[in-house]
Design an enzyme around this catalytic site. Sequence first.
Site, PDB file in Angstrom:
ATOM      1  CG  HIS A 193       8.123  -6.535   5.290  1.00  0.00           C
ATOM      2  ND1 HIS A 193       7.164  -7.230   6.015  1.00  0.00           N
ATOM      3  CD2 HIS A 193       9.127  -7.412   5.072  1.00  0.00           C
ATOM      4  CE1 HIS A 193       7.581  -8.462   6.225  1.00  0.00           C
ATOM      5  NE2 HIS A 193       8.757  -8.606   5.650  1.00  0.00           N
ATOM      6  CE1 TYR A 256       9.745  -7.732  -5.023  1.00  0.00           C
ATOM      7  CE2 TYR A 256       8.468  -8.530  -6.891  1.00  0.00           C
ATOM      8  CZ  TYR A 256       8.553  -7.799  -5.721  1.00  0.00           C
ATOM      9  OH  TYR A 256       7.435  -7.151  -5.247  1.00  0.00           O
ATOM     10  CB  SER A 257       9.893 -13.813  -9.967  1.00  0.00           C
ATOM     11  OG  SER A 257       8.775 -14.573 -10.374  1.00  0.00           O
ATOM     12  CB  ALA A 259      11.111 -13.723  -2.726  1.00  0.00           C
ATOM     13  CE  LYS A 260       6.866  -9.797  -3.380  1.00  0.00           C
ATOM     14  NZ  LYS A 260       6.338  -9.352  -2.065  1.00  0.00           N
TER      15      LYS A 260
END
Length: 365
Positions: A193, A256-257, A259-260
Site C-alpha cells: 500500500h 515520501y523519500s 518514509a522509503k
Amino acid sequence: MMTWTRCWLWRWRRGGRARGITTGSSNKDAVGEMGVTGVRLWARPVPATLSPAAGPGRAMKVLLLAGLGALFFAYYWDDNFDPASLQGARVLLTGASVGVGEELAYHYARLGSHLVLTAHTEALLQKVVGNCRKLGAPKVFYIAADMASPEVPERVVQFALDKLGRGGRSLKDSSGLMGLSGPGGLDYLVLNHLGAAPAGTRARSAQATRWLMQVNFLSYVQLTSLALPSLTDSKGSLVVVSSLLGRVPTSFSSPYSAAKFALNSFFGSLRRELDVQDVHVAITMCVLGLRDRASAAEGVRGVTRAKAAPGPKAALAVIRGSATRASDVFYPWRFHLLCLLRGWMPQPRAWFIRQELNITTPAAA
C-alpha cells in the site's frame, strides 16, 4: 618506445632550444653543449613506458572485468522459480486495488494462492476480488481499510488469520514483538500500500509528512509486528514493495523519500535480527520505479521525465523474487546499477539531477 627523457636529451644534443631548460648565464644560446655550466632541467614526471610486461597485467584486468560481468548476468539469469510452490499459499496483500497491487493479486490467483486483499476503496477491491475468482483463486477475501488510522493494521491482520487460519491469539514472538498467531496462519505478507503526495514543495508541511509516515512506514511496522509470529510458524516471507527513492534521494519528494528510507533501514535491521535468532522468515525488499497507476502519474506530472514501469511485469518480478526468498528485487534491473553508483557518487551534481526533471527555475521554499 622513446621516453620523454630520451627525447629531451636528443633535442639538447641537436643544439635546439629545449623547452623546460634554463641557464644561469646571460648567453641567449647557452643550450648548445651538455657541458655548459649553470644548465638545469626542470623536474617533470616521466611517464612509464609500455613494455611487454604490461600485457599480462592488462589481460588480467580484462579477465577480471569479464568474470565480474559473467557473475552479474548469472545473478540475474539464474532462475529457480517454481510456480507450484505458490499453489495453496496463504497471502495477505495490501494495496491490492490498483497498479502493481492489482497485478500481484491476479498473478497469485493464477498460481492458485489463497488471498486476503485490502485497500482503501471497497468498490475497486470488489472488482479485483471478482477477477481473482475468475482466474482460479481457491479462496479470496477482502477488507477495506485505511492505513492512515493506527488501529487498522491489527484489524486487518486479525481478519486475515480468521479467514486463512483458525482463529488467532496474542503472543510474543522470539524477537519480542507482540503479534497475532493462529494455526494455519500466513505464508506471505506482501506490503504494497502507498500513500502518495503531489511532488513539489507544497508536500513539505509537517502535517503531510506525518500522514505519509503513518501510511508508508508506521503501518508497515505495525502489520509486520502483528503478522511475524504467524510467519515464523510457517517459515514464511515478508515482501516489502518499496521504491528507488528509498535508496537514492531525489528532488521534490522529501517526505515520501524519508518514509522509503525508513522502510529500508527498518527491514534491513530486522533481517539481521531474524538471522541472528535463527528465525526462518525471509524478507524481500523490492525496489520499483514509478508506479503504473493514474495517481502516481498525476503526482509527478510536470516534475519528472521518468516513465512508469509496466504493472504486470513489475508484479511478476516481485512474485518471482519473493518465492525464491531473494533479499532484493530491482525492477527495472538497471535500478541495481543506480544503487551501486550512489556509493561512488553520493553527491551528484545539479546538472546531472536536472536530466530527470522538468524544473527550469529554482523552487520557492
